[in-house]
Design a protein around this motif. Structure first.
Motif, short mmCIF file in Angstrom:
data_model
loop_
_atom_site.label_atom_id
_atom_site.label_comp_id
_atom_site.label_asym_id
_atom_site.label_seq_id
_atom_site.Cartn_x
_atom_site.Cartn_y
_atom_site.Cartn_z
N ASP A 6 0.83 -1.20 0.00
CA ASP A 6 0.00 0.00 0.00
C ASP A 6 0.87 1.27 0.00
OD1 ASP A 6 -2.59 1.05 0.05
OD2 ASP A 6 -2.39 1.54 2.20
N ASP A 7 1.93 1.25 0.81
CA ASP A 7 2.88 2.37 0.82
C ASP A 7 3.43 2.59 -0.59
OD1 ASP A 7 2.80 2.78 3.59
OD2 ASP A 7 4.37 1.30 3.96
N ALA A 12 4.03 5.72 -5.36
CA ALA A 12 4.09 5.70 -6.83
C ALA A 12 3.22 6.79 -7.43
CB ALA A 12 3.68 4.33 -7.36
N LEU A 13 2.11 7.08 -6.79
CA LEU A 13 1.26 8.18 -7.28
C LEU A 13 1.94 9.52 -7.02
CD1 LEU A 13 -1.34 9.37 -8.46
CD2 LEU A 13 -2.37 9.21 -6.19
N LEU A 14 2.50 9.68 -5.82
CA LEU A 14 3.22 10.92 -5.51
C LEU A 14 4.37 11.14 -6.49
CD1 LEU A 14 3.63 10.67 -1.61
CD2 LEU A 14 2.08 12.17 -2.86
N ARG A 16 4.54 10.03 -9.46
CA ARG A 16 4.06 9.98 -10.83
C ARG A 16 4.72 8.85 -11.63
NH1 ARG A 16 0.57 12.54 -8.81
NH2 ARG A 16 -0.18 14.61 -9.36
N LEU A 17 4.60 7.64 -11.06
CA LEU A 17 5.08 6.46 -11.76
C LEU A 17 3.92 5.47 -11.86
CD1 LEU A 17 8.53 5.91 -9.98
CD2 LEU A 17 8.23 6.41 -12.40
N GLU A 18 3.70 4.95 -13.05
CA GLU A 18 2.69 3.89 -13.22
C GLU A 18 3.43 2.57 -13.15
OE1 GLU A 18 1.20 3.21 -17.19
OE2 GLU A 18 -0.78 2.71 -16.42
N LEU A 19 3.44 1.93 -12.00
CA LEU A 19 4.24 0.73 -11.84
C LEU A 19 3.47 -0.51 -12.24
CD1 LEU A 19 5.84 1.51 -8.34
CD2 LEU A 19 6.86 1.90 -10.59
N GLY B 388 13.19 8.33 -2.44
CA GLY B 388 13.20 9.75 -2.10
C GLY B 388 11.81 10.27 -1.84
N ALA B 389 10.86 9.89 -2.68
CA ALA B 389 9.48 10.35 -2.48
C ALA B 389 8.94 9.83 -1.15
CB ALA B 389 8.60 9.89 -3.65
#
Lengths: 96, 512
Positions: A6-7, A12-14, A16-19, B388-389
């Protein structure tokens, strides 16, 4: 601190990565390990220690306020994936 | 001896005397690249034609009696992370594969003004993140001493091209050891200047408070020559230091009288390879034989350096790399495909009446950012952005980022106390000689720990130099690191030169 799936999804949203599924899984493990290692910083006594954001602590570097040529628009747009000669083009910003 | 085995200083003297032309010298390096770089893979791109044209122009100007720059006619390789308006600058990333900078970085501008001949762009870990050059999106670089081994990184191409005799001078960057570590593993000399000594203007940022540009070459003298050219204040970089640049070459051969050499207790601990330890201790004895006093010192917080670094560097990276958004420059995902995927996702959520899912669904712009970045960044870059994020996110900022900044000050204070007692600190560069390609592919933390001896200098902003001081039984180079107080490059170079004047380790070359 244990890192959960969940973390990873939240970060990943913060970031800006679509994993992909596989990436979420491996990052959960990797970040867990790295953060586990970094957690040793907690044992250092840092009471009354000022944070050090920069190696050379310069303050207030002023530049003369003079007009200088800036990057011409054509050059600023030259590397853009999509533009109309005036500005950058992006997909719709607002949902419908 | 072939001309590619000469030092840059020797070649420069011959060029000045008219006994060698820049075209001959440049051609000799291009021939070496043609013969060997297919195996080594140090360069991402070489423009031989442009280099020869530039060399011919410099030769002509010399013949016409013009005053030339301080590197006139010397070929040089540049790490593919410094903007050059005549060149693509890719950072070994798919994200910037076609990026053409609209301006020159200050370092590249200085090299051009010094009449150097820019040979090509060297391979690196993507965005300088890594210690093996295996994170390049484009190719593998091999260690010229053993092609099964990594050259180190992130300036792996920069070190390998010097070790392989493909360029006499090379520019790298060092955020946590990225010049010194590959220099050590490839048996060349590499210097990370004091933070702010060399302008970062036009250097593609990884971790802005740690990044520094520096020289690599096969001797201390050549490194001093190149540092003198690139160092100095730059109004375009507000973190560059407005301090005079000493004439490094003028004092280079003056030994440091009464040198006090510090040896850090914590550096000779578990995990240090026996052969590396023996070579470094032998090097320290050389200094003693030259009249230096060796003093054992302690850097009590050094064991926290890697942990501190792997909070601060990724935090800065996650912020710096936010600029890669598929809008202003660089890669962008296929937007039509992205919109159609998003539409199908929405339909599916509507059919199942998943209100929460619908609320959370990315807008087209956000999805464009996310997919662009996922497709164009490699695994290590994503790992660091995520790390980092995470460290900067609400709830964790104090425990990680702020905490690391405080420990960073303690690390710097350790050095300040140490340098009150000693002039230079001697240590290994890495705990072991060059590792095998792929050896740490599945263990990012093990790869991070390779930076143990080098990251502190970046956190504290100190200059450090790596120079060859031995060979392992299996024939791999071993490096000695010297560190000095801020802006003491002159002392650092003189100290390194004392060693090279009395030893021949830097003259060893890989076979082939």
């Amino acid at each position: 601190m244990a890192i959960t799936r969940d973390d990873v999804e939240k970060v990943a949203l913060l970031a800006r990565l679509e994993l992909s599924e596989a990436e979420i899984e491996s990052l959960t493990t990797d970040l867990g390990q790295i953060v586990g290692y970094v957690d040793q910083l907690a044992e250092v006594d840092t009471d009354h220690v000022e944070p050090m954001a920069h190696a050379i602590e310069l303050h207030n570097v002023f530049a003369d306020d003079v007009v200088r040529p800036s990057l011409p628009r054509e050059q600023a747009l030259a590397n853009a994936p999509s533009h109309n000669g005036k500005g950058y083009l992006v997909p719709p910003v607002l949902g419908d | 001896m072939s001309i590619t085995e000469q030092s840059a200083t020797e070649s420069l003297a011959l060029l000045k005397q008219g006994e060698l032309t820049s075209v001959e010298l440049t051609q000799a390096y291009l021939d070496a690249i043609n013969a060997r770089d297919e195996q080594i893979g140090a360069f991402l791109r070489v423009d031989g034609e442009a280099a020869l044209a530039r060399a011919a122009e410099i030769d002509q100007r010399r013949q016409a009696g013009e005053t030339l720059g301080e590197l006139a006619g010397l070929p040089i390789a540049v790490k593919d992370v410094l903007c050059d308006s005549d060149e693509r600058t890719t950072c070994a990333s798919k994200m910037l594969e076609d990026f053409r900078p609209p301006y020159d970085s200050t370092v590249v501008a200085k090299l051009k003004a010094a009449d150097a001949v820019l040979l090509g762009r060297t391979n690196m870990d993507e965005f300088a993140m890594g210690g093996s050059t295996e994170n390049s999106a484009f190719k593998l670089t091999r260690n010229p001493w053993d092609l099964q081994r990594a050259p180190g990184g992130s300036s792996g191409g920069a070190a390998a091209c010097v070790a392989g005799g493909l360029a006499p001078l090379s520019i790298g960057t060092d955020t946590g050891g990225s010049i010194r570590q590959p220099a050590g593993l490839c048996g060349v000399v590499g210097l990370k200047p004091t933070y702010g000594r060399v302008s970062r203007y036009g250097l593609v940022a990884f971790a802005s408070s740690l990044d520094q540009v520096g020289p690599l070459a096969s001797s201390v003298e050549d490194v001093a020559l190149l540092l003198a050219t690139i160092a100095g204040h730059d109004p375009q970089d507000s973190t560059s230091l407005d301090a005079p640049v000493p004439d490094y070459l003028a004092t280079l051969n003056k030994p440091l009288d009464g040198l006090r050499l510090g040896v850090v207790r914590e550096h000779f601990a578990e995990g240090l390879d026996a052969e590396v330890e023996a070579s470094v201790r032998e090097a320290i004895k050389v200094y003693e034989s030259l009249g230096a006093t060796v003093k054992e010192i302690s850097l009590p917080h050094s064991k926290y350096a890697v942990a501190t670094y792997y909070v601060i560097a990724p935090s800065e990276a996650s912020s710096n790399l936010a600029r890669y958004d598929g809008v202003h420059y660089g890669y962008r995902t296929d937007v039509a495909k992205m919109i159609s995927d998003l539409d199908s996702e929405r339909k599916e959520l509507e059919e199942t009446d998943d209100k929460e899912g619908l609320e959370k669904l990315d807008t087209p712009l956000v999805r464009m950012y996310r997919r662009t970045r996922d497709e164009a960044f490699g695994p290590e870059v994503k790992r660091r952005i995520m790390l980092g994020a995470y460290a900067l996110s609400a709830g964790y900022y104090d425990a990680y980022y702020l905490k690391a900044l405080k420990v960073r000050r303690l690390i710097r204070q350790d050095f300040d106390a140490a340098f009150a007692e000693v002039d230079l600190i001697a240590s290994p560069v890495t705990a072991e000689p060059a590792f095998k390609i792929g050896q740490m592919a599945d263990d990012p933390l093990a790869m991070y720990l390779v930076d143990l001896y080098t990251v502190s200098a970046n956190l504290a902003g100190l200059p450090g130099i790596s120079l060859p001081c031995g060979l392992s039984k299996s024939g791999l180079p071993i490096g000695l690191q010297l560190q000095a107080p801020p802006l003491a490059e002159e002392k650092l170079l003189r100290g390194a030169q004392m060693f090279q004047a009395h030893t021949d380790w830097h003259k060893n070359k890989p076979e082939g």
